[in-house]
Design a protein around this motif. Structure first.
Motif, PDB file in Angstrom:
ATOM      1  N   LYS A 138       0.826  -1.207   0.000  1.00 25.27           N
ATOM      2  CA  LYS A 138       0.000   0.000   0.000  1.00 25.27           C
ATOM      3  C   LYS A 138       0.862   1.259   0.000  1.00 25.27           C
ATOM      4  N   LEU A 139       2.014   1.213   0.653  1.00 21.08           N
ATOM      5  CA  LEU A 139       2.918   2.359   0.639  1.00 21.08           C
ATOM      6  C   LEU A 139       3.404   2.643  -0.780  1.00 21.08           C
ATOM      7  N   ILE A 140       3.721   1.603  -1.514  1.00 24.84           N
ATOM      8  CA  ILE A 140       4.157   1.782  -2.909  1.00 24.84           C
ATOM      9  C   ILE A 140       3.036   2.394  -3.735  1.00 24.84           C
ATOM     10  N   GLN A 141       1.814   1.914  -3.555  1.00 30.18           N
ATOM     11  CA  GLN A 141       0.670   2.433  -4.312  1.00 30.18           C
ATOM     12  C   GLN A 141       0.409   3.897  -3.980  1.00 30.18           C
ATOM     13  N   LEU A 142       0.506   4.237  -2.702  1.00 32.67           N
ATOM     14  CA  LEU A 142       0.275   5.630  -2.303  1.00 32.67           C
ATOM     15  C   LEU A 142       1.332   6.556  -2.893  1.00 32.67           C
ATOM     16  N   ARG A 143       2.581   6.114  -2.901  1.00 37.24           N
ATOM     17  CA  ARG A 143       3.640   6.948  -3.463  1.00 37.24           C
ATOM     18  C   ARG A 143       3.477   7.120  -4.966  1.00 37.24           C
ATOM     19  N   ILE A 144       3.066   6.057  -5.647  1.00 36.52           N
ATOM     20  CA  ILE A 144       2.832   6.165  -7.097  1.00 36.52           C
ATOM     21  C   ILE A 144       1.707   7.152  -7.375  1.00 36.52           C
ATOM     22  N   LYS A 145       0.637   7.074  -6.574  1.00 36.59           N
ATOM     23  CA  LYS A 145      -0.495   7.975  -6.779  1.00 36.59           C
ATOM     24  C   LYS A 145      -0.105   9.416  -6.473  1.00 36.59           C
ATOM     25  N   LEU A 146       0.703   9.611  -5.440  1.00 37.74           N
ATOM     26  CA  LEU A 146       1.154  10.960  -5.106  1.00 37.74           C
ATOM     27  C   LEU A 146       2.021  11.528  -6.225  1.00 37.74           C
ATOM     28  N   GLN A 147       2.883  10.701  -6.788  1.00 41.54           N
ATOM     29  CA  GLN A 147       3.726  11.165  -7.884  1.00 41.54           C
ATOM     30  C   GLN A 147       2.891  11.513  -9.104  1.00 41.54           C
ATOM     31  N   GLU A 148       1.845  10.726  -9.380  1.00 40.32           N
ATOM     32  CA  GLU A 148       0.968  11.015 -10.518  1.00 40.32           C
ATOM     33  C   GLU A 148       0.253  12.352 -10.328  1.00 40.32           C
ATOM     34  N   ILE A 149      -0.190  12.623  -9.099  1.00 43.12           N
ATOM     35  CA  ILE A 149      -0.888  13.878  -8.850  1.00 43.12           C
ATOM     36  C   ILE A 149       0.064  15.058  -8.992  1.00 43.12           C
ATOM     37  N   LYS A 150       1.292  14.914  -8.499  1.00 43.27           N
ATOM     38  CA  LYS A 150       2.260  16.005  -8.612  1.00 43.27           C
ATOM     39  C   LYS A 150       2.646  16.277 -10.063  1.00 43.27           C
ATOM     40  N   GLU A 151       2.804  15.213 -10.843  1.00 42.84           N
ATOM     41  CA  GLU A 151       3.176  15.392 -12.244  1.00 42.84           C
ATOM     42  C   GLU A 151       2.028  15.919 -13.081  1.00 42.84           C
ATOM     43  N   GLY A 152       0.786  15.653 -12.646  1.00 45.51           N
ATOM     44  CA  GLY A 152      -0.369  16.115 -13.402  1.00 45.51           C
ATOM     45  C   GLY A 152      -0.712  15.162 -14.527  1.00 45.51           C
ATOM     46  N   PRO A 153      -1.892  15.301 -15.115  1.00 48.30           N
ATOM     47  CA  PRO A 153      -2.306  14.413 -16.191  1.00 48.30           C
ATOM     48  C   PRO A 153      -1.447  14.598 -17.432  1.00 48.30           C
ATOM     49  N   ALA A 154      -1.251  13.495 -18.133  1.00 48.89           N
ATOM     50  CA  ALA A 154      -0.464  13.552 -19.365  1.00 48.89           C
ATOM     51  C   ALA A 154      -1.225  14.341 -20.428  1.00 48.89           C
ATOM     52  N   PRO A 155      -0.532  15.132 -21.213  1.00 48.72           N
ATOM     53  CA  PRO A 155      -1.227  15.909 -22.240  1.00 48.72           C
ATOM     54  C   PRO A 155      -1.839  15.011 -23.301  1.00 48.72           C
ATOM     55  N   VAL A 156      -3.026  15.386 -23.730  1.00 49.72           N
ATOM     56  CA  VAL A 156      -3.769  14.621 -24.726  1.00 49.72           C
ATOM     57  C   VAL A 156      -3.845  15.425 -26.017  1.00 49.72           C
ATOM     58  N   GLU A 157      -3.553  14.784 -27.111  1.00 51.59           N
ATOM     59  CA  GLU A 157      -3.600  15.473 -28.395  1.00 51.59           C
ATOM     60  C   GLU A 157      -5.042  15.853 -28.727  1.00 51.59           C
ATOM     61  N   PRO A 158      -5.219  16.884 -29.537  1.00 53.75           N
ATOM     62  CA  PRO A 158      -6.582  17.350 -29.831  1.00 53.75           C
ATOM     63  C   PRO A 158      -7.474  16.298 -30.477  1.00 53.75           C
ATOM     64  N   ASN A 159      -6.903  15.428 -31.321  1.00 57.79           N
ATOM     65  CA  ASN A 159      -7.717  14.433 -32.006  1.00 57.79           C
ATOM     66  C   ASN A 159      -7.788  13.114 -31.249  1.00 57.79           C
ATOM     67  N   MET A 160      -7.359  13.105 -29.982  1.00 55.59           N
ATOM     68  CA  MET A 160      -7.396  11.899 -29.157  1.00 55.59           C
ATOM     69  C   MET A 160      -8.532  11.989 -28.141  1.00 55.59           C
ATOM     70  N   LEU A 161      -9.019  10.827 -27.723  1.00 52.92           N
ATOM     71  CA  LEU A 161     -10.082  10.741 -26.737  1.00 52.92           C
ATOM     72  C   LEU A 161      -9.771   9.575 -25.808  1.00 52.92           C
ATOM     73  N   ILE A 162      -9.771   9.824 -24.504  1.00 53.74           N
ATOM     74  CA  ILE A 162      -9.447   8.797 -23.516  1.00 53.74           C
ATOM     75  C   ILE A 162     -10.733   8.376 -22.800  1.00 53.74           C
ATOM     76  N   VAL A 163     -11.082   7.106 -22.913  1.00 50.75           N
ATOM     77  CA  VAL A 163     -12.271   6.548 -22.273  1.00 50.75           C
ATOM     78  C   VAL A 163     -11.912   5.163 -21.740  1.00 50.75           C
ATOM     79  N   MET A 164     -12.127   4.908 -20.451  1.00 55.59           N
ATOM     80  CA  MET A 164     -11.877   3.611 -19.823  1.00 55.59           C
ATOM     81  C   MET A 164     -10.456   3.112 -20.078  1.00 55.59           C
ATOM     82  N   GLY A 165      -9.508   4.030 -20.089  1.00 55.74           N
ATOM     83  CA  GLY A 165      -8.123   3.663 -20.339  1.00 55.74           C
ATOM     84  C   GLY A 165      -7.764   3.562 -21.804  1.00 55.74           C
ATOM     85  N   HIS A 166      -8.756   3.533 -22.686  1.00 57.04           N
ATOM     86  CA  HIS A 166      -8.499   3.500 -24.122  1.00 57.04           C
ATOM     87  C   HIS A 166      -8.058   4.879 -24.599  1.00 57.04           C
TER      88      HIS A 166
END
Length: 471
Positions: A138-166
């Motif tokens: 759980k410590l590893i999972q929490l640190r990964i999630k904290l790092q993801e929040i600090k880095e912010g969401p990955a940029p998405v290209e204008p013609n891309m659409l993210i749904v359910m991980g796709h």
């Protein structure tokens, strides 16, 4: 409120007091969740929202066993003894559905507090216990999630659409050979807009893209890149164990309504015709246990997962079926070649001429062969009969030629057998040589078999005895 209850009692004398009370007053904190169908679990046996069996304690105990990163998206009915809840760490289970600043703390602050609590619990937990292992996970999972929040969401290209991980990209074509994986209807490329996932290849109409329920296979590959190694891993209760519903979309697939129940030979679950198109794929369990390369029918989700995992070196044959090396000669030869290549790798890395010639790039098609000798991919096992052995033999010959004949630096790192008078230069990867397990000295295999001792080990032992005597 009391008058309404009395009025209801006078109107329906056959109803119980409890039923009338719930009809007149609703308190969301007094009731359990209830859904008509469970669309959130792949395992029909563990229905968390069953009105007859659910209770606040049973639901919380199941939710406590879930992680931020849920690999199989399944909830077990029985909790392990060493299981640790996120509530113990000061983190709510639905923390990531809360808005920023919930309870006066930001997501980053709450995660940092949970990480601090987790560290203290790890120190207090018994060493090597299940609880300590769960806390570390759980410590590893929490640190990964904290790092993801600090880095912010990955940029998405204008013609891309993210749904359910796709990661969907809008496609245009003039053909009609594709089918939508949501509605199973033809995609008319000339008339309709459609999308294709660049990760797993999921295709669907533009109107169906927001209705899909299947998580992208790349998510499971990243979170838990492991195969199912059980032969015929089906439930003995059959379709009844799934409540006669599709394992993915939860549609009724009983024989009475005409919907065919199709078995996925990879995970042993039953699917409807919408989620199972009778695709044929190689089954890793059949290959490892029976050396059987016959393709079998799998569902769409399993096909996409197996396709992405085909080149992943995650199979350890020694752990799954170690006897396979005794019965499959070509697999035994591959193992022997890989072990010798790893020994040669030490000479290559220490030789400037070999590094300048980029000899390691000869294994660029199999990068995991340079790292270890016990991990295989499905593609490696498929190529074991045809192309893999000749290619490895060619690389082996090229490296051996450089070390033994072309490079004087590598020749100077050879060995001379101390058990005989021959001056032949030996290397650890020679077929006629044997390596001492204690001091890594190299000798002739025949000489060592005759005398059974290593001269270097004997000298070291005598030196230690002399040192003890002098003291």
């Amino acid at each position: 409120m009391t008058e309404s209850i009395i009025r209801a009692m006078s109107c329906s004398s056959g109803s119980s007091m409890q039923e009338l009370y719930y009809q007149s007053r609703f308190n969301p904190f007094d009731r359990d969740f209830h859904l008509e169908e469970d669309h959130f679990s792949d395992n029909p046996e563990s229905n968390l929202f069953d009105r007859k069996n659910s209770s606040p304690t049973s639901i919380s105990s199941c939710l406590d066993s879930g992680d931020i990163i849920n690999n199989d998206h399944e909830y077990s009915q029985e909790s392990d003894e060493g299981q640790v809840t996120f509530a113990e760490l000061g983190l709510a289970e639905d923390h990531f559905s809360h808005p920023e600043g919930h309870f006066g703390l930001s997501k980053t602050e709450e995660l940092e507090l949970a990480i601090s609590n987790c560290k203290e619990l790890i120190i207090a937990a018994p060493t090597n216990s299940d609880r300590q292992k769960n806390l570390v996970s759980k410590l590893i999972q929490l640190r990964i999630k904290l790092q993801e929040i600090k880095e912010g969401p990955a940029p998405v290209e204008p013609n891309m659409l993210i749904v359910m991980g796709h990661v969907f990209k809008k496609k245009t074509s003039h053909s009609s050979k594709y089918y939508c994986e949501k509605c199973n209807k033809v995609i008319w490329g000339m008339l309709q807009e459609w999308h294709r996932c660049i990760e797993c290849g999921y295709r669907c109409h533009d109107k169906c893209v927001q209705l899909i329920t299947r998580t992208c296979a790349i998510v499971k590959v990243k979170e838990n890149p492991a195969f199912i190694y059980d032969l015929c891993p089906r439930n003995p209760k059959g379709l009844a164990a799934q409540d006669f519903r599709c394992a993915e979309c939860r549609m009724h697939i009983s024989g009475s309504d005409g919907m065919e129940a199709r078995l996925c030979e990879y995970n042993g679950r039953y699917y409807c015709e919408m989620c199972h198109w009778n695709d044929l794929m190689y089954i890793p369990a059949q290959i490892l246990h029976n050396w059987d390369f016959e393709k079998r029918k799998v569902c769409r989700a399993s096909k996409q997962f197996l396709k992405l995992m085909r080149t992943k070196p995650v199979i350890r044959v020694q752990d799954v079926n170690p006897m396979l090396f005794n019965y499959v000669e070509q697999l035994r030869d591959i193992k022997h070649l890989r072990e010798e290549l790893l020994i040669m790798k030490k000479y290559i890395l220490a030789c400037p001429a070999a590094m300048a010639a980029k000899l390691l790039l000869q294994l660029s098609s199999w990068p995991h062969f340079v790292e270890c000798s016990d991990r295989y991919s499905v593609q490696d096992l498929l190529d074991s009969d045809d192309s893999l052995i000749p290619d490895l033999v060619q690389v082996h010959s090229s490296w051996a030629q450089h070390i033994k004949t072309e490079c004087q630096v590598c020749q100077g790192r050879g060995f001379v057998c101390e058990l005989c008078s021959e001056k032949e230069v030996l290397f650890p990867f020679d077929n006629t040589a044997v390596v001492c397990c204690s001091c890594s000295n190299v000798m002739h295999r025949i000489c060592f078999a005759q005398k059974g001792v290593c001269q270097r080990c004997e000298r070291r032992k005598k030196r230690q005895q002399d040192h003890v005597e002098t003291l």
